[in-house]
Design a protein around this motif. Structure first.
Motif, PDB file in Angstrom:
ATOM      1  N   TYR A 171     -55.663 118.013  41.082  1.00 38.19           N
ATOM      2  CA  TYR A 171     -54.256 117.686  41.312  1.00 38.19           C
ATOM      3  C   TYR A 171     -54.117 116.613  42.387  1.00 38.19           C
ATOM      4  CZ  TYR A 171     -49.296 118.497  42.363  1.00 38.19           C
ATOM      5  OH  TYR A 171     -47.943 118.334  42.574  1.00 38.19           O
ATOM      6  N   ALA A 172     -54.835 116.776  43.489  1.00 42.48           N
ATOM      7  CA  ALA A 172     -54.735 115.815  44.590  1.00 42.48           C
ATOM      8  C   ALA A 172     -55.136 114.416  44.156  1.00 42.48           C
ATOM      9  CB  ALA A 172     -55.605 116.282  45.752  1.00 42.48           C
ATOM     10  N   TYR A 173     -56.198 114.324  43.369  1.00 43.17           N
ATOM     11  CA  TYR A 173     -56.684 113.018  42.950  1.00 43.17           C
ATOM     12  C   TYR A 173     -55.877 112.426  41.792  1.00 43.17           C
ATOM     13  CZ  TYR A 173     -60.723 113.177  46.040  1.00 43.17           C
ATOM     14  OH  TYR A 173     -61.539 113.194  47.147  1.00 43.17           O
ATOM     15  N   THR A 174     -54.825 113.154  41.352  1.00 46.72           N
ATOM     16  CA  THR A 174     -53.971 112.675  40.263  1.00 46.72           C
ATOM     17  C   THR A 174     -52.578 112.334  40.762  1.00 46.72           C
ATOM     18  OG1 THR A 174     -55.186 114.304  38.916  1.00 46.72           O
ATOM     19  CG2 THR A 174     -53.415 113.176  37.822  1.00 46.72           C
ATOM     20  N   LEU A 175     -52.347 112.415  42.057  1.00 42.77           N
ATOM     21  CA  LEU A 175     -50.998 112.310  42.607  1.00 42.77           C
ATOM     22  C   LEU A 175     -50.302 110.985  42.288  1.00 42.77           C
ATOM     23  CD1 LEU A 175     -51.523 114.013  46.083  1.00 42.77           C
ATOM     24  CD2 LEU A 175     -49.959 114.788  44.277  1.00 42.77           C
ATOM     25  N   PRO A 177     -62.467 108.147  42.279  1.00 44.16           N
ATOM     26  CA  PRO A 177     -62.007 109.538  42.227  1.00 44.16           C
ATOM     27  C   PRO A 177     -60.494 109.658  42.070  1.00 44.16           C
ATOM     28  CG  PRO A 177     -63.675 109.290  43.930  1.00 44.16           C
ATOM     29  CD  PRO A 177     -63.357 107.902  43.439  1.00 44.16           C
ATOM     30  N   VAL A 178     -59.736 108.748  42.696  1.00 40.66           N
ATOM     31  CA  VAL A 178     -58.281 108.742  42.575  1.00 40.66           C
ATOM     32  C   VAL A 178     -57.905 108.076  41.257  1.00 40.66           C
ATOM     33  CG1 VAL A 178     -56.115 107.986  43.603  1.00 40.66           C
ATOM     34  CG2 VAL A 178     -58.047 108.590  45.077  1.00 40.66           C
ATOM     35  N   LEU A 179     -57.180 108.782  40.408  1.00 39.57           N
ATOM     36  CA  LEU A 179     -56.806 108.242  39.104  1.00 39.57           C
ATOM     37  C   LEU A 179     -55.823 107.093  39.281  1.00 39.57           C
ATOM     38  CD1 LEU A 179     -57.330 108.725  36.082  1.00 39.57           C
ATOM     39  CD2 LEU A 179     -55.256 110.121  36.053  1.00 39.57           C
ATOM     40  N   GLN A 180     -56.171 105.936  38.707  1.00 38.52           N
ATOM     41  CA  GLN A 180     -55.375 104.723  38.883  1.00 38.52           C
ATOM     42  C   GLN A 180     -54.492 104.405  37.679  1.00 38.52           C
ATOM     43  OE1 GLN A 180     -55.305 103.203  41.795  1.00 38.52           O
ATOM     44  NE2 GLN A 180     -56.933 104.466  42.669  1.00 38.52           N
ATOM     45  N   HIS A 181     -54.619 105.162  36.603  1.00 41.95           N
ATOM     46  CA  HIS A 181     -53.779 104.953  35.408  1.00 41.95           C
ATOM     47  C   HIS A 181     -53.693 106.268  34.655  1.00 41.95           C
ATOM     48  CE1 HIS A 181     -57.462 105.001  32.950  1.00 41.95           C
ATOM     49  NE2 HIS A 181     -57.990 104.290  33.929  1.00 41.95           N
ATOM     50  N   ASP A 182     -52.586 106.481  33.963  1.00 37.05           N
ATOM     51  CA  ASP A 182     -52.429 107.715  33.206  1.00 37.05           C
ATOM     52  C   ASP A 182     -53.452 107.786  32.083  1.00 37.05           C
ATOM     53  OD1 ASP A 182     -50.458 109.543  34.170  1.00 37.05           O
ATOM     54  OD2 ASP A 182     -48.931 108.018  33.774  1.00 37.05           O
ATOM     55  N   LEU A 183     -53.864 108.995  31.761  1.00 38.12           N
ATOM     56  CA  LEU A 183     -54.844 109.231  30.708  1.00 38.12           C
ATOM     57  C   LEU A 183     -54.199 109.993  29.560  1.00 38.12           C
ATOM     58  CD1 LEU A 183     -57.901 110.393  32.855  1.00 38.12           C
ATOM     59  CD2 LEU A 183     -57.667 108.202  31.659  1.00 38.12           C
ATOM     60  N   ALA A 204     -48.554 116.104  35.490  1.00 38.58           N
ATOM     61  CA  ALA A 204     -47.875 117.191  34.781  1.00 38.58           C
ATOM     62  C   ALA A 204     -48.848 117.940  33.880  1.00 38.58           C
ATOM     63  CB  ALA A 204     -46.713 116.632  33.969  1.00 38.58           C
ATOM     64  N   ARG A 205     -49.810 117.223  33.291  1.00 38.10           N
ATOM     65  CA  ARG A 205     -50.813 117.887  32.458  1.00 38.10           C
ATOM     66  C   ARG A 205     -51.726 118.778  33.297  1.00 38.10           C
ATOM     67  NH1 ARG A 205     -51.746 116.367  27.225  1.00 38.10           N
ATOM     68  NH2 ARG A 205     -52.651 118.451  27.263  1.00 38.10           N
ATOM     69  N   PHE A 216     -53.332 124.319  34.621  1.00 41.21           N
ATOM     70  CA  PHE A 216     -53.736 125.236  35.690  1.00 41.21           C
ATOM     71  C   PHE A 216     -52.497 125.859  36.326  1.00 41.21           C
ATOM     72  CE2 PHE A 216     -57.092 122.026  35.338  1.00 41.21           C
ATOM     73  CZ  PHE A 216     -58.197 122.857  35.125  1.00 41.21           C
ATOM     74  N   PRO A 217     -51.956 126.911  35.692  1.00 42.03           N
ATOM     75  CA  PRO A 217     -50.717 127.506  36.210  1.00 42.03           C
ATOM     76  C   PRO A 217     -50.853 128.135  37.592  1.00 42.03           C
ATOM     77  CG  PRO A 217     -51.629 128.799  34.377  1.00 42.03           C
ATOM     78  CD  PRO A 217     -52.394 127.511  34.430  1.00 42.03           C
ATOM     79  N   ILE A 218     -52.071 128.270  38.105  1.00 49.48           N
ATOM     80  CA  ILE A 218     -52.213 128.772  39.474  1.00 49.48           C
ATOM     81  C   ILE A 218     -51.598 127.809  40.484  1.00 49.48           C
ATOM     82  CG2 ILE A 218     -54.501 127.720  39.912  1.00 49.48           C
ATOM     83  CD1 ILE A 218     -55.203 130.399  41.354  1.00 49.48           C
ATOM     84  N   LEU A 219     -51.516 126.528  40.109  1.00 53.96           N
ATOM     85  CA  LEU A 219     -50.894 125.548  40.995  1.00 53.96           C
ATOM     86  C   LEU A 219     -49.407 125.853  41.123  1.00 53.96           C
ATOM     87  CD1 LEU A 219     -52.655 122.335  39.634  1.00 53.96           C
ATOM     88  CD2 LEU A 219     -53.142 123.526  41.784  1.00 53.96           C
ATOM     89  N   GLY A 220     -48.932 125.915  42.338  1.00 56.11           N
ATOM     90  CA  GLY A 220     -47.535 126.240  42.586  1.00 56.11           C
ATOM     91  C   GLY A 220     -47.269 127.721  42.718  1.00 56.11           C
ATOM     92  N   SER A 221     -48.288 128.549  42.481  1.00 56.06           N
ATOM     93  CA  SER A 221     -48.119 130.001  42.576  1.00 56.06           C
ATOM     94  C   SER A 221     -48.570 130.495  43.944  1.00 56.06           C
ATOM     95  CB  SER A 221     -48.940 130.693  41.489  1.00 56.06           C
ATOM     96  OG  SER A 221     -50.324 130.682  41.834  1.00 56.06           O
ATOM     97  N   PRO A 222     -48.148 131.705  44.342  1.00 50.90           N
ATOM     98  CA  PRO A 222     -48.641 132.256  45.616  1.00 50.90           C
ATOM     99  C   PRO A 222     -50.160 132.364  45.661  1.00 50.90           C
ATOM    100  CG  PRO A 222     -46.737 133.491  44.855  1.00 50.90           C
ATOM    101  CD  PRO A 222     -47.103 132.549  43.743  1.00 50.90           C
TER     102      PRO A 222
END
Length: 276
Positions: A214-218, A122-128, A225-226, A231-237
């Motif tokens: 996002y969490a599993y891409t940290l 589930p945790v991404l181990q390399h960039d895609l 960044a992709r 998902f522009p809701i990330l970082g928004s109120p």
């Protein structure tokens, strides 16, 4: 994907009931390719229907008195609500239920997805390197999911009220609710886009699926960044409640000894959320 259960009795029992379900659903399993779930709770294998169509046969077991509710009925409820989601969800072809020795078994026969998942973990181990169309498609499909009405619950307010103060040190933010897949990570996604494993879907704070991905891409900054761009809701109120919930969930797994490679970026994310 997990290893076969350490208890040989569980392994033998699950294989025997998997074979029984294959006979009941009139499919032929194919050698190799066993996929075990945590502690031997599930067992899936490739199969073929009598017409030769590729399929996937997944068996789940639970104590008879617990064989109900969200996780037990997730795939069946998803089929009734979403169908194949315009080709982005493998349709459920059949279900077989059995009870033996106070243990309930449910076999779910689904259309087999030809493409491999994007990550074994589930945790991404390399960039895609995924095309823009893939990201647009994912956002569109999750938007359709979010608009569906349901009485199923993926995240409970009581959990947020307890876990967010415990693991982030802030009160639970006020949430707006929508419907979520509930387990969007890289081992449940393929390219071309298919979204797998609909066991846990239900209502959750708006943006929950984006926050989970996002969490599993940290660990992978370029793909991270992709995710943010898609998902522009990330970082928004509007996304704060979802992000805080997911961050608390993953920090809770760290406290239990899992996902330890995510601990440092999760704590950095938690600090950002506290400032917001």
């Amino acid at each position: 994907m997990y290893s076969p259960p350490p208890d040989p009795d569980t392994e033998q029992r699950m294989r025997a009931h998997h074979a029984r379900a294959a006979r009941a659903l009139d499919v032929q399993t194919e050698p190799g390719g066993e996929f075990w779930g945590w502690a031997g709770r599930t067992l899936g294998t490739p199969a073929r229907t009598t017409a030769g169509a590729p399929a996937w046969l997944r068996l789940v077991s639970a104590p008879e008195d617990k064989a109900s509710g969200k996780l037990w009925d997730g795939a069946l409820d998803a089929q009734r609500t979403f169908g194949d989601l315009d080709g982005h969800r493998p349709p459920l072809l059949g279900v077989y239920d059995a009870i033996d020795n106070a243990t309930a078994y449910r076999a779910e026969l689904s259309a087999r997805v030809a493409e491999p998942v994007l990550s074994d973990d589930p945790v991404l181990q390399h960039d895609l390197q995924l095309p823009d169309s893939w990201w647009t498609g994912l956002a569109e499909v999750l938007e359709k999911v979010s608009a569906a009405g349901t009485e199923r619950v993926a995240v409970r307010q009581q959990y947020m009220d307890r876990a967010i103060p415990e693991f982030l040190g802030i009160p639970a933010p006020t949430a707006t609710w929508s419907t979520a897949h509930g387990d969007v990570h890289w081992a449940n996604l393929t390219a071309p886009l298919q979204i797998l494993d609909w066991e846990a879907w239900g209502s959750a704070p708006v943006g929950f699926d984006a926050a989970m991905l996002y969490a599993y891409t940290l660990l992978q900054p370029d793909t991270l960044a992709r995710v943010r761009a898609a998902f522009p809701i990330l970082g928004s109120p509007a996304g704060l409640a979802a992000e805080a919930t997911v961050c608390a969930q993953l920090l809770q797994t760290v406290a239990r000894g899992d996902n330890l490679n995510l601990e440092a970026p999760l704590r950095h994310w938690a600090e950002e959320l506290r400032h917001r």
